[in-house]
Design a protein around this motif. Structure first.
Motif, PDB file in Angstrom:
ATOM      1  N   UNK A   1       0.745  -0.919  -0.058  1.00 57.31           N
ATOM      2  CA  UNK A   1       0.175   0.132  -0.188  1.00 57.31           C
ATOM      3  C   UNK A   1       0.996   1.146  -0.376  1.00 57.31           C
ATOM      4  N   UNK A   2       0.289   2.428  -0.550  1.00 56.02           N
ATOM      5  CA  UNK A   2       0.666   3.039  -1.539  1.00 56.02           C
ATOM      6  C   UNK A   2       1.196   4.287   0.589  1.00 56.02           C
ATOM      7  N   UNK A   3       1.987   4.592   1.040  1.00 55.44           N
ATOM      8  CA  UNK A   3       1.396   5.458   2.500  1.00 55.44           C
ATOM      9  C   UNK A   3       0.978   6.823   2.228  1.00 55.44           C
ATOM     10  N   UNK A   4       1.617   7.438   0.595  1.00 56.03           N
ATOM     11  CA  UNK A   4       0.657   8.721   0.515  1.00 56.03           C
ATOM     12  C   UNK A   4      -0.942   8.620  -0.303  1.00 56.03           C
ATOM     13  N   UNK A   5      -1.290   7.043  -0.311  1.00 59.24           N
ATOM     14  CA  UNK A   5      -2.778   7.001  -0.184  1.00 59.24           C
ATOM     15  C   UNK A   5      -3.423   7.180   1.206  1.00 59.24           C
ATOM     16  N   UNK A   6      -2.512   6.647   2.469  1.00 61.96           N
ATOM     17  CA  UNK A   6      -3.358   6.582   3.472  1.00 61.96           C
ATOM     18  C   UNK A   6      -4.055   7.948   3.829  1.00 61.96           C
ATOM     19  N   UNK A   7      -5.471   7.770   4.661  1.00 63.33           N
ATOM     20  CA  UNK A   7      -5.725   8.782   5.248  1.00 63.33           C
ATOM     21  C   UNK A   7      -5.914   8.989   5.822  1.00 63.33           C
ATOM     22  N   UNK A   8      -5.830   7.825   6.339  1.00 58.68           N
ATOM     23  CA  UNK A   8      -5.258   7.901   8.254  1.00 58.68           C
ATOM     24  C   UNK A   8      -5.936   6.593   8.961  1.00 58.68           C
ATOM     25  N   UNK A   9      -5.236   6.432  10.198  1.00 58.98           N
ATOM     26  CA  UNK A   9      -5.396   5.306  11.169  1.00 58.98           C
ATOM     27  C   UNK A   9      -6.538   4.909  11.736  1.00 58.98           C
ATOM     28  N   UNK A  22     -14.938  -7.848  17.971  1.00 56.99           N
ATOM     29  CA  UNK A  22     -13.962  -7.429  18.335  1.00 56.99           C
ATOM     30  C   UNK A  22     -13.575  -5.917  17.392  1.00 56.99           C
ATOM     31  N   UNK A  23     -12.893  -5.293  17.668  1.00 55.76           N
ATOM     32  CA  UNK A  23     -12.242  -3.794  17.797  1.00 55.76           C
ATOM     33  C   UNK A  23     -10.855  -4.512  16.302  1.00 55.76           C
ATOM     34  N   UNK A  24     -11.024  -3.761  15.182  1.00 54.81           N
ATOM     35  CA  UNK A  24     -10.106  -3.445  13.889  1.00 54.81           C
ATOM     36  C   UNK A  24      -9.816  -2.819  14.049  1.00 54.81           C
ATOM     37  N   UNK A  25      -8.354  -2.341  13.613  1.00 54.03           N
ATOM     38  CA  UNK A  25      -7.538  -1.638  14.014  1.00 54.03           C
ATOM     39  C   UNK A  25      -7.138  -1.727  11.866  1.00 54.03           C
ATOM     40  N   UNK A  26      -7.378  -1.019  11.268  1.00 56.07           N
ATOM     41  CA  UNK A  26      -6.533  -0.234   9.867  1.00 56.07           C
ATOM     42  C   UNK A  26      -6.467   0.910   9.432  1.00 56.07           C
ATOM     43  N   UNK A  27      -6.080   0.676   8.577  1.00 59.95           N
ATOM     44  CA  UNK A  27      -5.340   2.208   7.710  1.00 59.95           C
ATOM     45  C   UNK A  27      -6.590   2.722   6.392  1.00 59.95           C
ATOM     46  N   UNK A  28      -7.288   3.648   6.426  1.00 63.58           N
ATOM     47  CA  UNK A  28      -8.578   3.670   5.712  1.00 63.58           C
ATOM     48  C   UNK A  28      -7.563   4.477   4.642  1.00 63.58           C
ATOM     49  N   UNK A  29      -7.605   3.976   3.147  1.00 58.10           N
ATOM     50  CA  UNK A  29      -6.990   5.074   1.731  1.00 58.10           C
ATOM     51  C   UNK A  29      -8.313   5.844   2.126  1.00 58.10           C
ATOM     52  N   UNK A  59      -1.543  11.824   7.506  1.00 64.04           N
ATOM     53  CA  UNK A  59      -1.807  11.254   8.318  1.00 64.04           C
ATOM     54  C   UNK A  59      -2.510  11.505   9.288  1.00 64.04           C
ATOM     55  N   UNK A  60      -3.658  10.852  10.125  1.00 65.48           N
ATOM     56  CA  UNK A  60      -3.862  11.329  10.578  1.00 65.48           C
ATOM     57  C   UNK A  60      -4.588  10.016  11.773  1.00 65.48           C
ATOM     58  N   UNK A  61      -4.808   9.926  13.363  1.00 67.13           N
ATOM     59  CA  UNK A  61      -5.376   8.419  14.253  1.00 67.13           C
ATOM     60  C   UNK A  61      -5.940   9.295  15.121  1.00 67.13           C
ATOM     61  N   UNK A  62      -7.148   9.232  14.936  1.00 67.77           N
ATOM     62  CA  UNK A  62      -8.204   9.305  15.677  1.00 67.77           C
ATOM     63  C   UNK A  62      -8.128   8.313  17.227  1.00 67.77           C
ATOM     64  N   UNK A  63      -8.406   8.706  18.170  1.00 69.42           N
ATOM     65  CA  UNK A  63      -8.469   7.592  19.781  1.00 69.42           C
ATOM     66  C   UNK A  63      -9.545   6.801  19.727  1.00 69.42           C
ATOM     67  N   UNK A  64     -10.647   7.386  19.664  1.00 65.20           N
ATOM     68  CA  UNK A  64     -11.642   7.351  19.790  1.00 65.20           C
ATOM     69  C   UNK A  64     -12.017   5.682  18.530  1.00 65.20           C
TER      70      UNK A  64
END
Length: 75
Positions: A1-9, A22-29, A59-64
């Motif tokens: 996956x291209x880091x430039x295409x990641x919007x947030x985690x 279960x809580x899933x963690x991932x990258x939203x493109x 790239x952002x990472x909201x804690x919610x």
């Protein structure tokens, strides 16, 4: 996956009539695709985020936790 295409985690969880998933963690493109990040083998999402953000500061990472509710199979 291209880091430039990641919007947030982000963290995601679904609530349905059977309970919570279960809580899933991932990258939203930027194209809205979601790629789950494996959290086994001692992976630390906060450290991953710091490295990704050092490459792409947008790239952002909201804690919610982003929550989706499904009732009887409907959103």
């Amino acid at each position: 996956m291209n880091v430039a295409d990641i919007k947030r985690i982000e963290h995601r969880q679904t609530h349905a009539s059977g309970g919570k998933s279960i809580v899933r963690t991932g990258a939203l493109m930027k194209n809205r695709d979601f790629h789950q990040i494996s959290m086994n083998y001692g992976n630390n999402v906060n450290e991953m985020f710091k490295v990704l953000q050092s490459i792409n500061p947008e790239i952002t990472f909201p804690k919610t936790i982003k929550t989706t509710f499904h009732l009887f199979g409907k959103k």
